[in-house]
Design a protein around this motif. Sequence first.
Motif, PDB file in Angstrom:
ATOM      1  N   ARG A 276       0.831  -1.202   0.000  1.00 25.59           N
ATOM      2  CA  ARG A 276       0.000   0.000   0.000  1.00 25.59           C
ATOM      3  C   ARG A 276       0.867   1.255   0.000  1.00 25.59           C
ATOM      4  N   LEU A 277       1.913   1.261   0.824  1.00 23.17           N
ATOM      5  CA  LEU A 277       2.785   2.432   0.884  1.00 23.17           C
ATOM      6  C   LEU A 277       3.570   2.581  -0.417  1.00 23.17           C
ATOM      7  N   SER A 278       4.060   1.487  -0.964  1.00 19.78           N
ATOM      8  CA  SER A 278       4.822   1.523  -2.209  1.00 19.78           C
ATOM      9  C   SER A 278       3.970   2.062  -3.352  1.00 19.78           C
ATOM     10  N   SER A 279       2.739   1.575  -3.455  1.00 22.27           N
ATOM     11  CA  SER A 279       1.826   2.028  -4.510  1.00 22.27           C
ATOM     12  C   SER A 279       1.474   3.498  -4.337  1.00 22.27           C
ATOM     13  N   LEU A 280       1.229   3.914  -3.084  1.00 26.66           N
ATOM     14  CA  LEU A 280       0.899   5.315  -2.815  1.00 26.66           C
ATOM     15  C   LEU A 280       2.001   6.242  -3.305  1.00 26.66           C
ATOM     16  N   LEU A 281       3.248   5.942  -2.991  1.00 26.87           N
ATOM     17  CA  LEU A 281       4.351   6.819  -3.373  1.00 26.87           C
ATOM     18  C   LEU A 281       4.611   6.781  -4.868  1.00 26.87           C
ATOM     19  N   LEU A 282       4.481   5.615  -5.474  1.00 26.77           N
ATOM     20  CA  LEU A 282       4.687   5.530  -6.924  1.00 26.77           C
ATOM     21  C   LEU A 282       3.642   6.347  -7.675  1.00 26.77           C
ATOM     22  N   CYS A 283       2.379   6.197  -7.293  1.00 25.20           N
ATOM     23  CA  CYS A 283       1.311   6.928  -7.982  1.00 25.20           C
ATOM     24  C   CYS A 283       1.356   8.424  -7.691  1.00 25.20           C
ATOM     25  N   SER A 284       1.919   8.799  -6.562  1.00 29.17           N
ATOM     26  CA  SER A 284       1.959  10.213  -6.193  1.00 29.17           C
ATOM     27  C   SER A 284       3.077  10.957  -6.903  1.00 29.17           C
ATOM     28  N   TYR A 285       4.306  10.383  -6.876  1.00 26.75           N
ATOM     29  CA  TYR A 285       5.452  11.151  -7.377  1.00 26.75           C
ATOM     30  C   TYR A 285       6.538  10.258  -7.964  1.00 26.75           C
ATOM     31  N   GLY A 286       6.166   9.012  -8.280  1.00 22.81           N
ATOM     32  CA  GLY A 286       7.157   8.081  -8.772  1.00 22.81           C
ATOM     33  C   GLY A 286       7.534   8.307 -10.220  1.00 22.81           C
ATOM     34  N   LEU A 287       8.685   7.765 -10.615  1.00 23.95           N
ATOM     35  CA  LEU A 287       9.121   7.825 -12.007  1.00 23.95           C
ATOM     36  C   LEU A 287       8.252   6.895 -12.839  1.00 23.95           C
TER      37      LEU A 287
ATOM     38  N   SER B 117      -3.115  16.327  -5.472  1.00 25.01           N
ATOM     39  CA  SER B 117      -4.214  15.623  -6.126  1.00 25.01           C
ATOM     40  C   SER B 117      -3.876  14.155  -6.294  1.00 25.01           C
ATOM     41  N   ASN B 118      -2.643  13.880  -6.735  1.00 25.49           N
ATOM     42  CA  ASN B 118      -2.216  12.495  -6.858  1.00 25.49           C
ATOM     43  C   ASN B 118      -2.234  11.776  -5.515  1.00 25.49           C
ATOM     44  N   ILE B 119      -1.761  12.464  -4.476  1.00 29.06           N
ATOM     45  CA  ILE B 119      -1.767  11.855  -3.142  1.00 29.06           C
ATOM     46  C   ILE B 119      -3.197  11.530  -2.722  1.00 29.06           C
TER      47      ILE B 119
ATOM     48  N   CYS C 122      -4.240   7.690  -2.300  1.00 35.63           N
ATOM     49  CA  CYS C 122      -4.670   7.260  -0.966  1.00 35.63           C
ATOM     50  C   CYS C 122      -5.977   6.473  -1.051  1.00 35.63           C
ATOM     51  N   ALA C 123      -6.909   6.936  -1.885  1.00 30.01           N
ATOM     52  CA  ALA C 123      -8.178   6.222  -2.034  1.00 30.01           C
ATOM     53  C   ALA C 123      -7.952   4.814  -2.575  1.00 30.01           C
TER      54      ALA C 123
END
Length: 512
Positions: free
Chosen positions: A72-83, A194-196, A200-201
């Motif tokens: 969950r944390l990995s997906s959250l960070l990737l979708c928020s600001y990941g390469l 917005s991505n965060i 998160c959802a």
Amino acid sequence: MPELPPSIAQHYHERTKYDPETLAAKSKQLDWTEQPVPFKEYKIGAYFDLKPYLKDPSDDSDADPDAVWWHRLSSLLLCSYGLTAKVQTVDDSYLYLRSAPSAGGLYPAEVYLISRGTAQLPAGLYNYQCRTHSLVHFWDSQVWPTLQAACFQSPALENTQLAIAITTVFFRSSWRYEDRAYRRIFLDTGHLLSNIELACAVNDYRPHLIGGFADEAINELLYIDSEQEGAICVVALADLLDIDQNLPKFKTALPGNTTTDYPQISEGKLLKYLHKATHLESDPTGADGWKLDESEGELEDKYNFPFCTKVATVTPSIPWGVNLETLENTMLKRRSTRAYTGASLSLGELLAMLDFTYQPQHYIDQGLDGSPDYFDLSLIETFIAVSGVNGLEEGCYYYAPKAQELRQIRFKNFRRELHFLCLGQDLGRDAGALLFHTADLNRAVAKYGDRVYRYLHMDAGHLGQRLNLAAIQLRLGVSGIAGFFDDRVNDVLGIPAGEAVLYITSLGRPRS
């Protein structure tokens, strides 16, 4: 009554306007050898690799709870600001693109994760390393009480275990955009927020925005040089799988000072002067400062023009797939459009994008937050210049979000004028519609002081990113425009001079 002198935020806005008669003289030649690297490195720290957790283990009935937590944390960070892509440039170097758009691909934001101390993540400070999709644990200590104090005891931090701090490295953006970069920095942060929110959802978190905090205290907490980098937002991450973290909404924005006595500020120093002038040192609102007034901060319909044409915008919602899988994929494949064909959009497409952006309550049944955090949407207005939308007359419209209707205020095709006011960018000419976010700066400063300049641009960027994702899902083209001749926008659209133009989002048919 004598007219009040402009505050520093109002002065900054006027000074950083683009004007066709002065823009060329102000522009400087870029020294590409000085372009800053948009990544931060730590020579000391323990690394937590997030890549092994990108695959969702929850389909396995024997899934390790720790693996699910890390996913969950990995997906959250990737979708928020990941390469999400790597593009080779003319000099054989690479431009690394991320899930959140950034003006000029400069990515001024840094993302820090703060842990209170969980079974999976020891207490302390972490920096998100997007190049390796990992966390570097650069400070191992109990920092949560310091975070709470710096955020004036925001109740969003009472029961949560994780928080995100977003900072900006000023030179990454000012290298190219000079003083006007301050606007772009906060628009970019709005995209990220917005991505965060949406990531998160997807991953069973609920972000609570905290825009009021003691700036220097957060800078010191993160061990950053405040001359080079500054905190601009804190986000408490509530874990929705823990009942104690299912929190109500709280106020997100606190007022700051209004500075009207300032010296002559030379070119190149406006950005940092404004940023320091908008710092908070203490909570000016007292014990009830975080209590949310339900009637405050919601979308409003400011303009209701007599005898104007009105078009209802109620429309079926965009489907985002089972468990929001389509939304997650859209976030990872989003790209800014470089050119449009000039072909028209359909009215249904425009209405669907407006629905996703401004009517989140329509998406509760899909698992999205029906009332996500912004700073104060009652200050933001939306105007749309229609050049090519089948089923909608050309002209300028005001979007009334509460009534869910478009109200026509001008009758004309503006393609030529839009091309000019967007600094000659063909995106302005060839788009089917341009959406403008504006705000009455006098009213905004009166409510929140000069710090409101941050809130306005983050909210505009937040809305703009929702437009981005809706357009990509509909296979349309979309691109944000932060460079424009400010006063010409007001003239062309026929909107009051007091409406400060914050952001433009272009929408059209992408050229393949």
